[in-house]
Motif scaffolding. Structure first.
Motif, short mmCIF file in Angstrom:
data_model
loop_
_atom_site.label_atom_id
_atom_site.label_comp_id
_atom_site.label_asym_id
_atom_site.label_seq_id
_atom_site.Cartn_x
_atom_site.Cartn_y
_atom_site.Cartn_z
N THR A 43 0.83 -1.21 0.00
CA THR A 43 0.00 0.00 0.00
C THR A 43 0.87 1.25 0.00
N GLU A 44 1.97 1.21 0.72
CA GLU A 44 2.87 2.37 0.77
C GLU A 44 3.50 2.59 -0.61
N ASP A 45 3.93 1.48 -1.24
CA ASP A 45 4.53 1.54 -2.57
C ASP A 45 3.54 2.14 -3.57
N ILE A 46 2.30 1.72 -3.48
CA ILE A 46 1.27 2.18 -4.41
C ILE A 46 0.98 3.66 -4.23
N GLU A 47 0.95 4.12 -3.00
CA GLU A 47 0.72 5.55 -2.74
C GLU A 47 1.84 6.39 -3.34
N ASN A 48 3.08 5.91 -3.19
CA ASN A 48 4.23 6.62 -3.75
C ASN A 48 4.18 6.64 -5.28
N LEU A 49 3.82 5.51 -5.87
CA LEU A 49 3.72 5.42 -7.33
C LEU A 49 2.63 6.34 -7.86
N SER A 50 1.48 6.35 -7.18
CA SER A 50 0.36 7.21 -7.59
C SER A 50 0.79 8.68 -7.59
N TYR A 51 1.43 9.09 -6.52
CA TYR A 51 1.87 10.49 -6.39
C TYR A 51 2.89 10.83 -7.47
N ALA A 52 3.84 9.91 -7.70
CA ALA A 52 4.89 10.14 -8.70
C ALA A 52 4.29 10.28 -10.11
N LEU A 53 3.29 9.45 -10.43
CA LEU A 53 2.63 9.54 -11.74
C LEU A 53 1.89 10.87 -11.89
N GLU A 54 1.20 11.28 -10.83
CA GLU A 54 0.46 12.55 -10.87
C GLU A 54 1.40 13.73 -11.14
N GLN A 55 2.56 13.70 -10.47
CA GLN A 55 3.52 14.79 -10.64
C GLN A 55 4.17 14.76 -12.02
N ARG A 56 4.56 13.57 -12.44
CA ARG A 56 5.30 13.42 -13.71
C ARG A 56 4.43 13.78 -14.92
N PHE A 57 3.16 13.35 -14.91
CA PHE A 57 2.31 13.51 -16.09
C PHE A 57 1.18 14.52 -15.89
N ASN A 58 1.27 15.31 -14.82
CA ASN A 58 0.30 16.37 -14.56
C ASN A 58 -1.13 15.85 -14.55
N LEU A 59 -1.37 14.80 -13.76
CA LEU A 59 -2.68 14.15 -13.69
C LEU A 59 -3.47 14.67 -12.50
N LYS A 60 -4.80 14.72 -12.66
CA LYS A 60 -5.67 15.01 -11.51
C LYS A 60 -5.56 13.89 -10.49
N LYS A 61 -5.53 12.65 -11.01
CA LYS A 61 -5.49 11.49 -10.12
C LYS A 61 -4.86 10.30 -10.84
N ALA A 62 -3.99 9.61 -10.14
CA ALA A 62 -3.47 8.32 -10.62
C ALA A 62 -3.89 7.26 -9.61
N ILE A 63 -4.51 6.21 -10.10
CA ILE A 63 -4.95 5.11 -9.25
C ILE A 63 -4.13 3.88 -9.64
N VAL A 64 -3.27 3.46 -8.73
CA VAL A 64 -2.42 2.29 -8.99
C VAL A 64 -2.92 1.14 -8.14
N THR A 65 -3.22 0.02 -8.77
CA THR A 65 -3.68 -1.14 -8.02
C THR A 65 -2.60 -2.21 -8.01
N HIS A 66 -2.53 -2.93 -6.90
CA HIS A 66 -1.53 -3.99 -6.73
C HIS A 66 -2.07 -5.28 -7.34
N ILE A 67 -1.37 -5.80 -8.35
CA ILE A 67 -1.81 -7.04 -9.00
C ILE A 67 -0.83 -8.17 -8.65
N PRO A 68 -1.33 -9.41 -8.49
CA PRO A 68 -0.45 -10.52 -8.11
C PRO A 68 0.39 -11.06 -9.27
#
Length: 312
Positions: free
Chosen positions: A58-83
């Motif tokens: 969950t921590e990794d996903i929060e960091n990835l979401s934030y990084a995507l939002e900053q990098r690509f100027n997104l309103k929201k990035a939703i990253v889901t953990h897949i097995p």
């Protein structure tokens, strides 16, 4: 630490952490007392012989979401953990997350534009009913074809309509026609014009990326000549709404684009929520091109695709 004691510490640690022995069993194995085993294991941690690392997805996903939002100027990035990084797994998990997001944001009076394909089908299947009023659902691109390949368009529209208590608006046309004049004639029909206009007015658009591979739905529908296929394979990284673009998000075949029915990519930039639902190895280049072109302001993807996008 004495050599003999060090060996005992290492052996106790291996038995406990690698072989799942309990402390009583280790005591018998080493011929020591139970409290001694406890001290040996404590020493293993203090001396750095054993290092415990907790992976919090969950921590990794929060960091990835934030990084995507900053990098690509997104309103929201939703990253889901897949097995597993496999297409059918990815589509199932992304569909669930996209459906949750839509359930949260759709409100009275919204117009939702949707496209077709298996990713959107998984999203539609996961939608829960929401008590909203005056919501409209409209098809953003043509979908009727002479091919028997299932685009899931009717099911997607039905399920979106059911979730938001509305009768969906179909666009009963092919995605691409042979001649521009044919497209112009179709667009001149007042019923078609009304549906196309509704798609332009939609404040929410939900779409995916079509990858450039021969088994993709669009390539199975028989729309392209051999020359067009060659041109697409040489430049395009993906398509949105059957409109092909390169890695910078630029339309890569204007003639083909002029024969395509449905929403223009530039119109996606005007949406309150332009929701791109996509993940997987075949779609990384396409997602990157779409984000560079600024066609999406919301991205729903998986953790592996997110890392690949951030590394590019």
């Amino acid at each position: 630490m004495e050599h003999d004691k060090l060996l005992k510490v290492i052996e106790a640690a291996k038995l406990y952490y690698l072989l799942d022995y309990n402390q009583n069993d280790i005591a018998k194995e080493l011929g020591v007392s139970r409290p001694t085993v406890s001290r040996l294991l404590q020493l293993a941690k203090e001396e750095g012989i054993v290092q415990i690392k907790i992976i919090d997805p969950t921590e990794d996903i929060e960091n990835l979401s934030y990084a995507l939002e900053q990098r690509f100027n997104l309103k929201k990035a939703i990253v889901t953990h897949i097995p597993q990084y496999e297409d059918h797994v990815i589509k199932t998990f992304l569909g669930e997350m996209a459906a949750k997001f839509l359930h949260e944001v759709v409100k009275d009076g919204d117009t939702i534009g949707v496209t077709w394909g298996t990713t959107l089908y998984h999203t539609a299947v996961e939608l829960e009913q929401k008590a909203v009023k005056d919501v409209k659902v409209v098809q953003l691109k043509g979908g009727v074809s002479h091919s028997e390949t299932n685009t899931h368009m009717n099911e997607i529209l039905y399920l979106f309509g059911k979730a938001f208590n509305t009768a969906p608006h179909h666009l009963p046309l092919p995605a691409i026609v042979d001649h521009v004049v044919v497209k112009q004639a179709m667009e001149a029909d007042r019923h078609i014009k009304r549906i196309l206009e509704l798609g332009k007015q939609a404040n929410i658009a939900v779409f995916t990326i079509g990858p450039i591979k021969s088994e993709s739905l669009l390539f199975q529908l028989g729309y392209f000549t051999d020359d067009e296929m060659n041109a697409i394979h040489s430049k395009a990284v993906g398509d949105i709404c059957s409109r092909f673009f390169d890695r910078n998000g630029e339309i890569c075949n204007e003639q083909l684009n002029a024969r395509t029915l449905g929403i223009e990519l530039e119109e996606l930039k005007q949406k309150e929520f332009a929701v791109l639902v996509a993940g997987g190895a075949h779609k990384i280049e396409g997602i990157y091109g779409a984000l560079k072109g600024e066609y999406a302001n919301v991205l729903v993807t998986d953790q592996y695709t997110a890392k690949f996008l951030l590394d590019k």
